[in-house]
Design a protein around this motif. Structure first.
Motif, short mmCIF file in Angstrom:
data_model
loop_
_atom_site.label_atom_id
_atom_site.label_comp_id
_atom_site.label_asym_id
_atom_site.label_seq_id
_atom_site.Cartn_x
_atom_site.Cartn_y
_atom_site.Cartn_z
N UNK A 109 53.62 61.33 35.11
CA UNK A 109 54.32 60.04 35.14
C UNK A 109 55.22 59.93 36.36
N UNK A 110 55.80 61.05 36.81
CA UNK A 110 56.61 61.02 38.03
C UNK A 110 55.73 60.56 39.18
N UNK A 111 54.55 61.17 39.33
CA UNK A 111 53.65 60.79 40.41
C UNK A 111 53.27 59.31 40.34
N UNK A 112 52.97 58.83 39.14
CA UNK A 112 52.61 57.42 38.96
C UNK A 112 53.76 56.50 39.38
N UNK A 113 54.98 56.82 38.94
CA UNK A 113 56.14 55.98 39.25
C UNK A 113 56.45 56.01 40.75
N UNK A 114 56.33 57.19 41.36
CA UNK A 114 56.57 57.29 42.80
C UNK A 114 55.53 56.49 43.59
N UNK A 149 63.28 58.12 46.23
CA UNK A 149 62.97 57.05 47.17
C UNK A 149 64.18 56.15 47.34
N UNK A 150 64.16 55.38 48.42
CA UNK A 150 65.19 54.36 48.65
C UNK A 150 64.54 52.99 48.58
N UNK A 151 65.26 52.05 47.95
CA UNK A 151 64.77 50.68 47.92
C UNK A 151 65.05 50.04 49.30
N UNK A 152 64.64 48.79 49.54
CA UNK A 152 64.83 48.20 50.86
C UNK A 152 66.28 48.13 51.34
N UNK A 153 67.25 48.18 50.41
CA UNK A 153 68.66 48.15 50.81
C UNK A 153 69.28 49.54 50.88
N UNK A 154 68.47 50.59 50.68
CA UNK A 154 68.97 51.95 50.80
C UNK A 154 69.50 52.56 49.52
N UNK A 155 69.38 51.87 48.39
CA UNK A 155 69.81 52.45 47.11
C UNK A 155 68.82 53.55 46.72
N UNK A 156 69.36 54.71 46.36
CA UNK A 156 68.54 55.89 46.11
C UNK A 156 68.21 56.02 44.63
N UNK A 157 66.92 56.24 44.35
CA UNK A 157 66.42 56.42 43.00
C UNK A 157 65.68 57.75 42.90
N UNK A 158 65.84 58.44 41.77
CA UNK A 158 65.08 59.65 41.49
C UNK A 158 64.22 59.40 40.27
N UNK A 159 62.96 59.80 40.35
CA UNK A 159 62.06 59.79 39.20
C UNK A 159 61.88 61.25 38.82
N UNK A 160 62.19 61.61 37.57
CA UNK A 160 62.20 63.02 37.20
C UNK A 160 61.59 63.29 35.84
N UNK A 161 60.94 64.44 35.77
CA UNK A 161 60.54 65.03 34.49
C UNK A 161 61.38 66.28 34.32
#
Length: 151
Positions: free
Chosen positions: A89-94, A120-132
């Motif tokens: 699911x991490x791979x899918x979300x990324x 990853x960072x969104x277009x405004x630079x907000x950082x998101x982590x997708x984790x298992x």
């Protein structure tokens, strides 16, 4: 990508001071590995971690003068997280995030703490982590609950 938030990690300058502050607010720390403090906050988790360590783990260059998403002095010292039930699911979300236009800061990979995650960072630079995190529980509706303190 799942439309939910399950973890907010705050980069702090002094972990002991930050922990004491949240405890004075009435928050109770949950099981946590060394050098990070987790608090169960309803169906999500709030983490406190050394700001420099969080930046390094997240692929953030805090002294970067270039206009790189997520980097530079303007980084707010936090990472928003979505915990999922498997590494697949991490791979899918990324992949979904990249297809939507995100900048990959750290490709999904196995982590030192026993899980699997990418940032990853969104277009405004907000950082998101997708984790298992194999030590935490993620319910079908996306609530995330601390485990035994290993991850």
């Amino acid at each position: 990508m799942d439309q939910r938030l399950s973890l907010v990690t705050l980069g702090v300058t002094d972990l002991d001071t930050a922990r004491a502050f949240y405890e004075r607010l009435g928050w109770t720390p949950g099981p946590s590995p060394e050098h990070i403090v987790f608090f169960q906050a309803g169906g999500m988790v709030v983490g406190l971690w050394d700001r420099a360590a969080l930046a390094i783990d997240s692929g953030i260059e805090t002294d970067d003068t270039e206009d790189t998403p997520g980097s530079g002095d303007g980084w707010g010292g936090q990472v928003l997280g979505v915990n999922v039930a498997s590494s697949g699911e991490v791979d899918e979300q990324m992949d979904s995030a990249q297809e939507a236009g995100a900048t990959i800061l750290r490709p999904a990979s196995s982590r030192f703490w026993g899980g699997y995650s990418g940032l990853f960072a969104d277009p405004d630079g907000h950082v998101w982590e997708i984790a298992y995190n194999p030590y935490w529980t993620v319910t079908e509706d996306g609530q995330t609950f601390l485990g035994d303190g290993r991850g």
